[in-house]
Design an enzyme around this catalytic site. Sequence first.
Site, PDB file in Angstrom:
ATOM      1  N   GLN A  15       0.818  -1.214   0.000  1.00 43.47           N
ATOM      2  CA  GLN A  15       0.000   0.000   0.000  1.00 43.47           C
ATOM      3  C   GLN A  15       0.861   1.278   0.000  1.00 43.47           C
ATOM      4  OE1 GLN A  15      -3.753   1.518   2.479  1.00 43.47           O
ATOM      5  NE2 GLN A  15      -2.209   0.621   3.802  1.00 43.47           N
ATOM      6  N   ASP A  52      13.716  -9.795  -1.667  1.00 44.05           N
ATOM      7  CA  ASP A  52      13.122 -10.318  -0.431  1.00 44.05           C
ATOM      8  C   ASP A  52      14.066  -9.915   0.694  1.00 44.05           C
ATOM      9  OD1 ASP A  52      12.411 -11.808   1.747  1.00 44.05           O
ATOM     10  OD2 ASP A  52      11.965 -13.625   0.609  1.00 44.05           O
ATOM     11  N   ALA A  71       7.128  -5.105   5.054  1.00 42.87           N
ATOM     12  CA  ALA A  71       6.806  -5.499   6.431  1.00 42.87           C
ATOM     13  C   ALA A  71       5.807  -6.642   6.426  1.00 42.87           C
ATOM     14  CB  ALA A  71       6.203  -4.303   7.188  1.00 42.87           C
ATOM     15  N   TYR A  72       5.756  -7.307   7.577  1.00 40.15           N
ATOM     16  CA  TYR A  72       4.691  -8.282   7.843  1.00 40.15           C
ATOM     17  C   TYR A  72       3.614  -7.471   8.550  1.00 40.15           C
ATOM     18  CZ  TYR A  72       2.355 -12.461   9.637  1.00 40.15           C
ATOM     19  OH  TYR A  72       1.432 -13.447   9.918  1.00 40.15           O
ATOM     20  N   THR A 123       4.970   1.701  13.905  1.00 39.18           N
ATOM     21  CA  THR A 123       3.526   1.696  14.153  1.00 39.18           C
ATOM     22  C   THR A 123       3.142   2.223  15.542  1.00 39.18           C
ATOM     23  OG1 THR A 123       1.683   0.151  14.482  1.00 39.18           O
ATOM     24  CG2 THR A 123       3.854  -0.747  14.838  1.00 39.18           C
ATOM     25  N   ASP A 124       1.915   2.685  15.642  1.00 38.90           N
ATOM     26  CA  ASP A 124       1.340   3.079  16.936  1.00 38.90           C
ATOM     27  C   ASP A 124       1.180   1.855  17.849  1.00 38.90           C
ATOM     28  OD1 ASP A 124      -0.533   2.100  15.069  1.00 38.90           O
ATOM     29  OD2 ASP A 124      -2.214   3.125  16.016  1.00 38.90           O
ATOM     30  N   TYR A 167       2.636  -8.382  16.538  1.00 37.45           N
ATOM     31  CA  TYR A 167       2.996  -7.430  15.480  1.00 37.45           C
ATOM     32  C   TYR A 167       3.741  -6.234  16.083  1.00 37.45           C
ATOM     33  CZ  TYR A 167       2.265  -3.578  12.163  1.00 37.45           C
ATOM     34  OH  TYR A 167       2.438  -2.499  11.336  1.00 37.45           O
ATOM     35  N   TRP A 189      -3.068   3.448  11.531  1.00 39.43           N
ATOM     36  CA  TRP A 189      -4.316   3.207  10.795  1.00 39.43           C
ATOM     37  C   TRP A 189      -4.212   3.641   9.310  1.00 39.43           C
ATOM     38  CZ3 TRP A 189      -9.223   4.454  14.190  1.00 39.43           C
ATOM     39  CH2 TRP A 189      -9.055   3.932  15.480  1.00 39.43           C
TER      40      TRP A 189
HETATM   41  N1  LIG Z   1      -1.353  -0.714   7.386  1.00 38.94           N
HETATM   42  C1  LIG Z   1      -1.419  -0.070   8.544  1.00 38.94           C
HETATM   43  O1  LIG Z   1      -2.509   0.191   9.081  1.00 38.94           O
HETATM   44  C2  LIG Z   1      -0.164   0.368   9.231  1.00 38.94           C
HETATM   45  C3  LIG Z   1      -0.250   1.078  10.428  1.00 38.94           C
HETATM   46  C4  LIG Z   1       0.942   1.487  11.053  1.00 38.94           C
HETATM   47  C5  LIG Z   1       2.167   1.207  10.477  1.00 38.94           C
HETATM   48  N2  LIG Z   1       2.218   0.489   9.322  1.00 38.94           N
HETATM   49  C6  LIG Z   1       3.532   0.214   8.742  1.00 38.94           C
HETATM   50  O2  LIG Z   1       3.595   0.907   7.502  1.00 38.94           O
HETATM   51  C7  LIG Z   1       4.429   0.190   6.582  1.00 38.94           C
HETATM   52  C8  LIG Z   1       3.703   0.020   5.262  1.00 38.94           C
HETATM   53  O3  LIG Z   1       2.515  -0.725   5.479  1.00 38.94           O
HETATM   54  P1  LIG Z   1       1.512  -1.072   4.295  1.00 38.94           P
HETATM   55  O4  LIG Z   1       0.148  -0.755   4.774  1.00 38.94           O
HETATM   56  O5  LIG Z   1       2.006  -0.484   3.007  1.00 38.94           O
HETATM   57  O6  LIG Z   1       1.675  -2.654   4.273  1.00 38.94           O
HETATM   58  P2  LIG Z   1       1.442  -3.683   3.072  1.00 38.94           P
HETATM   59  O7  LIG Z   1       0.433  -3.157   2.124  1.00 38.94           O
HETATM   60  O8  LIG Z   1       1.207  -4.999   3.716  1.00 38.94           O
HETATM   61  O9  LIG Z   1       2.845  -3.691   2.329  1.00 38.94           O
HETATM   62  C9  LIG Z   1       3.958  -4.368   2.816  1.00 38.94           C
HETATM   63  C10 LIG Z   1       4.692  -4.926   1.634  1.00 38.94           C
HETATM   64  O10 LIG Z   1       5.858  -5.586   2.105  1.00 38.94           O
HETATM   65  C11 LIG Z   1       6.000  -6.771   1.334  1.00 38.94           C
HETATM   66  N3  LIG Z   1       6.847  -7.739   2.013  1.00 38.94           N
HETATM   67  C12 LIG Z   1       6.512  -8.638   2.975  1.00 38.94           C
HETATM   68  N4  LIG Z   1       7.565  -9.397   3.296  1.00 38.94           N
HETATM   69  C13 LIG Z   1       8.601  -8.963   2.537  1.00 38.94           C
HETATM   70  C14 LIG Z   1       9.946  -9.351   2.399  1.00 38.94           C
HETATM   71  N5  LIG Z   1      10.447 -10.360   3.106  1.00 38.94           N
HETATM   72  N6  LIG Z   1      10.728  -8.688   1.512  1.00 38.94           N
HETATM   73  C15 LIG Z   1      10.235  -7.684   0.783  1.00 38.94           C
HETATM   74  N7  LIG Z   1       8.948  -7.269   0.843  1.00 38.94           N
HETATM   75  C16 LIG Z   1       8.146  -7.899   1.733  1.00 38.94           C
HETATM   76  C17 LIG Z   1       4.593  -7.267   1.156  1.00 38.94           C
HETATM   77  O11 LIG Z   1       4.507  -8.216   0.116  1.00 38.94           O
HETATM   78  P3  LIG Z   1       3.418  -9.402   0.223  1.00 38.94           P
HETATM   79  O12 LIG Z   1       2.086  -8.716   0.374  1.00 38.94           O
HETATM   80  O13 LIG Z   1       3.591 -10.122  -1.071  1.00 38.94           O
HETATM   81  O14 LIG Z   1       3.788 -10.207   1.435  1.00 38.94           O
HETATM   82  C18 LIG Z   1       3.879  -5.974   0.837  1.00 38.94           C
HETATM   83  O15 LIG Z   1       3.939  -5.674  -0.544  1.00 38.94           O
HETATM   84  C19 LIG Z   1       4.792  -1.108   7.298  1.00 38.94           C
HETATM   85  O16 LIG Z   1       6.049  -0.959   7.890  1.00 38.94           O
HETATM   86  C20 LIG Z   1       3.760  -1.244   8.388  1.00 38.94           C
HETATM   87  O17 LIG Z   1       4.235  -1.983   9.483  1.00 38.94           O
HETATM   88  C21 LIG Z   1       1.087   0.086   8.687  1.00 38.94           C
END
Ligand SMILES: NC(=O)c1ccc[n+]([C@@H]2O[C@H](COP(=O)([O-])OP(=O)(O)OC[C@H]3O[C@@H](n4cnc5c(N)ncnc54)[C@H](OP(=O)(O)O)[C@@H]3O)[C@@H](O)[C@H]2O)c1
Length: 287
Positions: free
Chosen positions: A12, A38, A62-63, A103-104, A127, A152
């Site tokens: 995202q 990866d 991220a996971y 993250t929060d 997480y 969020w």
């Molecule tokens: N989403 C939220 O609400 C939220 C809130 C607070 C903080 N965050 C942080 O914001 C950041 C971005 O989040 P997002 O919402 O963009 O998450 P996302 O949509 O899940 O994107 C994470 C990406 O990382 C990839 N990924 C997973 N394992 C990997 C690996 N080993 N090597 C390389 N790429 C890998 C995933 O691929 P696959 O899908 O193919 O596994 C996915 O494309 C993250 O650090 C997250 O912890 C998110």
Amino acid sequence: MKKILVTGANGQLGRCIQDAAADFPDLEFVFVSKETLDIENTALLKDFFKKKNFSHCINTAAYTNVENAEREPEKAFAINAEAVKNLAEVCKAKDIVLLHISTDYIFDGKKQTPYLETDTTNPINVYGASKLKGEKYIEEICTKYFIFRTSWLYSQYGHNFLKTILKYAEEGKPLTITTEQTGTPTNANDLAKALLQVVAQDSTDYGVYHYSNYGETTWFGFAQEILRQVEKLKDANLAKTNHYRTFAARPAYSVLDNTNAQNKLKLKYIDWQESLKSVLKKTVNNL
Ligand SMILES: NC(=O)c1ccc[n+]([C@@H]2O[C@H](COP(=O)([O-])OP(=O)(O)OC[C@H]3O[C@@H](n4cnc5c(N)ncnc54)[C@H](OP(=O)(O)O)[C@@H]3O)[C@@H](O)[C@H]2O)c1
């Protein structure tokens, strides 16, 4: 010219950074998805960096599945902590500025006023614990780093709360949404622009920052505002609950104080309802 590597580029936030990149013609980007790089694969990571030179690395990989992390903690820690350690080491070795997203959920949610960067961390789910360990590694290893804790996240891309609410409402399904957590919905496009602004303006005030949109609400309040802003869905079947059970515990309160990001990094604090409008324009036909 600054050359920026963006990992996890098909996620995202990664996709929002790809869009935002158009507004920064003076920056050169290399976007890599999990298929190309990866970050768990240490040998690949080292080899990749050996062959290329970057001034900055934005790690969005991220996971992120909070529920599944409880069932497979090893996997969550492998990506959110150990892989981040490896990334921090290669960045340090090659003098690359690392921008990392946290993250929060590193907070326990017992506070009732917005969290400061200096507040005590105490994650209450796997997480959050895995993300906190990633933060700690970066702080130990790197000197040139920015850790942005956000909350969020939603956007026009991927699976997120906004898209789930829109889908259910369009299908006429009932929506029962929790009032048990208070936080700030954050438009991932705003975070993407903020990250690129930090790179573009050569900020050297390294450290941990909070970056979210401005204001606070509950998940129910977020759903209500989405439906209020989408005229055709205003009569959707929305109800509140304070007994929504999930596998992972979540902080009851996780609003982030963004004052440092505003003052030191000159980042704008954007009202969450206003920002929602701009994502809805990109997401809903005939708004
Ligand atoms: N989403 C939220 O609400 C939220 C809130 C607070 C903080 N965050 C942080 O914001 C950041 C971005 O989040 P997002 O919402 O963009 O998450 P996302 O949509 O899940 O994107 C994470 C990406 O990382 C990839 N990924 C997973 N394992 C990997 C690996 N080993 N090597 C390389 N790429 C890998 C995933 O691929 P696959 O899908 O193919 O596994 C996915 O494309 C993250 O650090 C997250 O912890 C998110």
